[in-house]
Design an enzyme around this catalytic site. Structure first.
Site, PDB file in Angstrom:
ATOM      1  N   LYS A 163     -22.608  14.506  20.695  1.00  0.00           N
ATOM      2  CA  LYS A 163     -21.606  15.566  20.554  1.00  0.00           C
ATOM      3  C   LYS A 163     -21.542  16.037  19.110  1.00  0.00           C
ATOM      4  CE  LYS A 163     -16.704  16.547  21.549  1.00  0.00           C
ATOM      5  NZ  LYS A 163     -15.417  15.969  21.991  1.00  0.00           N
ATOM      6  N   SER A 238     -13.450  17.962  25.912  1.00  0.00           N
ATOM      7  CA  SER A 238     -14.244  18.819  25.053  1.00  0.00           C
ATOM      8  C   SER A 238     -15.690  18.374  24.893  1.00  0.00           C
ATOM      9  CB  SER A 238     -13.593  18.890  23.658  1.00  0.00           C
ATOM     10  OG  SER A 238     -13.549  17.601  23.059  1.00  0.00           O
ATOM     11  N   GLY A 259      -9.865  12.607  22.478  1.00  0.00           N
ATOM     12  CA  GLY A 259      -8.537  12.577  21.876  1.00  0.00           C
ATOM     13  C   GLY A 259      -7.444  12.799  22.890  1.00  0.00           C
ATOM     14  N   GLY A 260      -7.834  13.336  24.072  1.00  0.00           N
ATOM     15  CA  GLY A 260      -6.876  13.571  25.149  1.00  0.00           C
ATOM     16  C   GLY A 260      -7.594  13.676  26.480  1.00  0.00           C
ATOM     17  N   GLY A 261      -8.595  12.819  26.668  1.00  0.00           N
ATOM     18  CA  GLY A 261      -9.380  12.833  27.899  1.00  0.00           C
ATOM     19  C   GLY A 261     -10.750  13.452  27.750  1.00  0.00           C
ATOM     20  N   SER A 262     -11.171  13.740  26.527  1.00  0.00           N
ATOM     21  CA  SER A 262     -12.369  14.554  26.319  1.00  0.00           C
ATOM     22  C   SER A 262     -13.690  13.866  26.633  1.00  0.00           C
ATOM     23  CB  SER A 262     -12.412  15.082  24.880  1.00  0.00           C
ATOM     24  OG  SER A 262     -11.442  16.090  24.708  1.00  0.00           O
TER      25      SER A 262
END
Length: 549
Positions: A163, A238, A259-262
């Site tokens: 990534k 993301s 950071g929130g499910g990425s």
């Protein structure tokens, strides 16, 4: 039974001209302030201000187990259990290595074939940047090692995607923007270096949502990433390029960030496996500083065995990341064993707050866990709406602070990113401190839950891969209602630092993948992998149609 308080959030959908106009309007002092305050209110942010909080703030979800000597050398992780649980029906790292051992192919041939497949695929922009010549140099070095019978490790010659949020020589790190990464990275991120030391052949930098601020595939600078199961559908994000690269069989393993499910959301939407380890388990050195207290990096793989291998290679203490120095040794204990005596917890109202096909599929996966010896336990998970808001305030505030270092480039960010950052800048320091007090409450609540159970089980997402709402692949869009559906089961573990894994559990009527999420106690990633193997073994596998391109 405690009250379940998560509700669907209905917010306006915008794209193209309307989104661009809104992004400009919110820059005006009076209209902008009113619009942003309404947007925040409609998203339920007021619940935080109304909450009575007795807890002090907890700024990090770090749960120290031992204070390690920075020079400590843990014993090498025993990788032998992985061979026994490797799937033979898919494109895995073990399958590739065995093909090298048998002389059926070699790293140079495979790398060349993969680049040809990437160029043929109709999946949008999976890679922000890739270089065949650079990949071939790595592949030739790997081939020479195989020819000498001296491979570096279990990934020698295996293709891997990274990534574009972490440093990989000789590429720049753009974080999905047009203004970051003007120069090539001077060194690898720690996790990249650990895979390079194991012989990985890096294909390039995988596409991502700009600065990772939404869990979808949009990136108007480089183009969106299409789902290999249906190119009209979103990959999630993301870590969109990483998940798509694995689902399309460009590589069996990729690195993502969460950071929130990425990691977990795109894994669920693309039929891959994604692990977010315990906060502090995997070094963040060389990773873009976007959201310090909720961010994690980790593997996305074709199978549980690939993710277990990636995890075992990248996890562990790093003297360059202080947060990684408080962990127990990394191990894969129990991999391949049954689940006798394991207690799996289900908060039924939360579990059922998803599309009917997802609930049905995940219920079947739970039955497979029970058949393997697990005991089902009903539990309550309190304060979920408060935790959702606390996570949103935390991650957005930290991202806005990170972008303050690049204020002169604010206008170069995509309009939906500017909208999110504008909302973040309406939050106050008091809001952020309250959010860290909620973190303390959430961690204490989960401590109580994990006294009753060993694993918490939910769907990974509340919806399967949604349609891409734009026709122009470089058009931005904002659909925060869908964002909340994708993140319904993901935000908790980022705020509390608990490890969680998404594993494929089946498909809906349209053939779109469905993920089951398992959440464990801090540092118990091996247990997550052990249970995920049971679900994987009981789930029929359908390769993505676009993987045959």
């Amino acid at each position: 039974m405690k009250r379940y308080d998560l509700e669907r959030v209905d917010l306006p959908k915008m794209s193209g001209t309307s989104l661009a106009m809104f992004a400009r309007a919110i820059q005006t002092p009076i209209v902008g302030a009113a619009a942003l305050d309404k947007l925040a209110a409609d998203a339920g942010v007021g619940v935080l201000a109304d909450a009575r909080l007795d807890e002090p703030p907890r700024p990090l979800p770090l749960v120290p187990v031992q204070i390690a000597d920075p020079q400590r050398k843990d014993p090498a992780v025993d990788l032998s259990p992985i061979a026994a649980v490797t799937r033979t029906d898919r494109f895995t790292a073990r399958q590739i290595v065995e093909s090298y051992e048998r002389g059926e192919t070699d790293p140079v041939k495979l790398t060349t074939e993969i680049f040809e497949r990437i160029d043929r695929a109709q999946l949008g922009t999976v890679f922000i940047k890739k270089q065949l010549d650079h990949a071939l140099r790595q592949a030739k070095a790997s081939k020479a090692r195989w020819d000498e019978g001296k491979p570096l490790g279990p990934l020698d010659g295996v293709p891997v995607a990274v990534k574009d949020e972490m440093d990989l020589k000789p590429y720049p790190t753009t974080v999905g923007t047009k203004f970051l990464g003007r120069e090539a990275a001077a060194d690898d991120a720690t996790i990249v270096k650990r895979l390079r030391d194991a012989g990985a052949v890096f294909l390039g930098k995988a596409n991502m949502h700009e600065i990772g601020i939404n869990p979808n595939c949009a990136n108007p600078h480089y183009g969106l990433v299409r789902n290999p199961y249906d190119p009209s559908r979103d990959t999630g994000g993301s870590s969109s390029g990483s998940a798509a690269a694995v689902a399309a069989r460009f590589c069996p393993l990729a690195l993502g960030a969460d950071g929130g499910g990425s990691i977990r959301i795109p894994a669920a939407l693309t039929g891959t496996v994604g692990l977010k380890a315990t906060y502090g388990r995997i070094s963040e050195h060389g990773v873009a500083p976007l959201c310090w207290t909720v961010g994690h990096v980790g593997p996305i793989g074709t199978s549980v065995a690939d993710v277990a291998l990636g995890y075992a290679l990248i996890a562990g203490p790093d003297p360059l990341d202080a947060n990684s120095l408080v962990q127990p040794p990394v191990a894969l204990d129990g991999l391949g064993e049954d689940l006798t005596g394991l207690r799996i917890g289900i908060f039924r109202p939360w579990f059922e707050h998803a599309e009917a096909s997802i609930v049905s599929c995940c219920d079947a996966a739970v039955e497979h866990l029970v058949a393997a010896g697990a005991k089902r336990v009903d539990v309550d998970v309190p304060h979920l709406d408060l935790i959702r808001v606390a996570h949103a305030i935390t991650i957005l505030s930290e991202m806005a602070t990170s972008m303050d270092d690049h204020a002169e480039h604010h206008g170069e960010l995509a309009p939906h990113v500017r909208v999110n950052l504008a909302v973040a800048r309406r939050f106050t320091s008091a809001d952020y401190v309250r959010a860290q007090r909620v973190r303390n409450r959430a961690m204490a609540a989960l401590d109580e839950v994990f006294e009753e159970i060993d694993l918490l089980v939910t769907p990974s997402t509340a919806i399967t891969a949604p349609p891409i709402p734009v026709t122009d692949p470089k058009m931005a869009w904002s659909d925060l209602s869908t964002v909340t559906e994708l993140m319904r089961y993901a935000f908790l573990q980022n705020l509390t630092g608990h490890p969680a894994i998404s594993v494929p559990a089946g498909y809906d009527g349209a053939g779109l993948p469905i993920g089951l999420q398992l959440t464990g106690r801090h540092w118990e990633e091996a247990l997550l992998l052990r249970a995920a193997l049971v679900v994987e073994a009981a789930t029929a596998y359908r390769p993505a149609p676009e993987s045959a391109a």
